[in-house]
Design a protein around this motif. Sequence first.
Motif, mmCIF file in Angstrom:
data_model
loop_
_atom_site.group_PDB
_atom_site.id
_atom_site.type_symbol
_atom_site.label_atom_id
_atom_site.label_comp_id
_atom_site.label_asym_id
_atom_site.label_seq_id
_atom_site.Cartn_x
_atom_site.Cartn_y
_atom_site.Cartn_z
ATOM 1 N N SER A 71 0.819 -1.206 0.000
ATOM 2 C CA SER A 71 0.000 0.000 0.000
ATOM 3 C C SER A 71 0.853 1.256 0.000
ATOM 4 C CB SER A 71 -0.934 0.010 1.216
ATOM 5 O OG SER A 71 -0.175 0.069 2.407
ATOM 6 N N LYS A 72 2.066 1.182 0.467
ATOM 7 C CA LYS A 72 2.950 2.342 0.453
ATOM 8 C C LYS A 72 3.514 2.588 -0.944
ATOM 9 C CE LYS A 72 4.288 1.772 5.259
ATOM 10 N NZ LYS A 72 5.363 1.425 6.185
ATOM 11 N N GLN A 73 3.524 1.565 -1.786
ATOM 12 C CA GLN A 73 4.070 1.707 -3.128
ATOM 13 C C GLN A 73 3.081 2.362 -4.087
ATOM 14 O OE1 GLN A 73 5.239 -2.219 -4.269
ATOM 15 N NE2 GLN A 73 7.075 -2.219 -2.999
ATOM 16 N N ILE A 74 1.816 2.333 -3.764
ATOM 17 C CA ILE A 74 0.796 2.913 -4.630
ATOM 18 C C ILE A 74 0.742 4.410 -4.343
ATOM 19 C CG2 ILE A 74 -1.657 2.939 -5.187
ATOM 20 C CD1 ILE A 74 -1.707 0.003 -4.257
ATOM 21 N N ARG A 75 0.851 5.206 -5.426
ATOM 22 C CA ARG A 75 0.817 6.648 -5.231
ATOM 23 C C ARG A 75 -0.492 7.199 -5.764
ATOM 24 N NH1 ARG A 75 1.592 9.692 -9.676
ATOM 25 N NH2 ARG A 75 2.304 8.624 -11.550
ATOM 26 N N LEU A 76 -0.856 8.349 -5.277
ATOM 27 C CA LEU A 76 -2.079 8.997 -5.717
ATOM 28 C C LEU A 76 -1.830 9.745 -7.026
ATOM 29 C CD1 LEU A 76 -3.222 10.471 -2.295
ATOM 30 C CD2 LEU A 76 -4.040 8.402 -3.409
ATOM 31 N N LEU A 77 -2.907 10.001 -7.750
ATOM 32 C CA LEU A 77 -2.808 10.765 -8.981
ATOM 33 C C LEU A 77 -2.594 12.236 -8.647
ATOM 34 C CD1 LEU A 77 -5.753 9.198 -10.986
ATOM 35 C CD2 LEU A 77 -3.331 8.686 -11.219
ATOM 36 N N ASP A 78 -1.742 12.881 -9.431
ATOM 37 C CA ASP A 78 -1.532 14.310 -9.184
ATOM 38 C C ASP A 78 -2.576 15.118 -9.967
ATOM 39 O OD1 ASP A 78 -0.611 14.023 -11.731
ATOM 40 O OD2 ASP A 78 1.361 14.913 -11.400
ATOM 41 N N HIS A 79 -2.531 16.439 -9.799
ATOM 42 C CA HIS A 79 -3.547 17.329 -10.349
ATOM 43 C C HIS A 79 -3.608 17.245 -11.878
ATOM 44 C CE1 HIS A 79 -6.265 20.678 -10.394
ATOM 45 N NE2 HIS A 79 -5.481 21.342 -11.239
ATOM 46 N N GLU A 80 -2.482 17.207 -12.542
ATOM 47 C CA GLU A 80 -2.460 17.154 -14.005
ATOM 48 C C GLU A 80 -3.079 15.862 -14.528
ATOM 49 O OE1 GLU A 80 1.556 17.692 -15.232
ATOM 50 O OE2 GLU A 80 1.590 19.817 -14.708
#
Length: 156
Positions: A71-80
């Motif tokens: 779960s730490k390896q999954i990143r959130l989508l950024d604004h762009e």
Amino acid sequence: MTERNLDSRFVSEDSLDEAKKERAEAWRKAYSTDPPPSDPPTAYDPRTLYERLQEQKRKKEEEYADSHRLSKQIRLLDHEETEFLDAIDDQENEKLVAKRRQELLEVAEFQRMVAEKRVNKETPKKELPKKTTVARSLVAKIAVVAKEIPREKAAE
């Protein structure tokens, strides 16, 4: 009569042993495919209770860390990225709205043609109106519905 009551309440050791054997036999029959579960003998552990509990705590923490490592390896989508995906969604929605408008117009045209054929069959050939009032009202209704589609999408 009192002797009879005493006799009925009295249970001999032999009858208790027989009942135990019957229960054990029934239990063996019930678990005949699998051997009956037995408690493994526990070996003596010379460590203190505190040390054993600390080891159990450490093991649980390691298991938790292993299970949550991904779960730490999954990143959130950024604004762009979210803007890009929203733009794609909007394009797809516009295509669907355009397709729905086209379908409604085609249905209205079909209904107009059907209404004209009905009128043509009913009226003599000399008096052929170009468009009937029924067909005009259907086209007007379809146009109103087609105009309201983008409003519905914008409200969502």
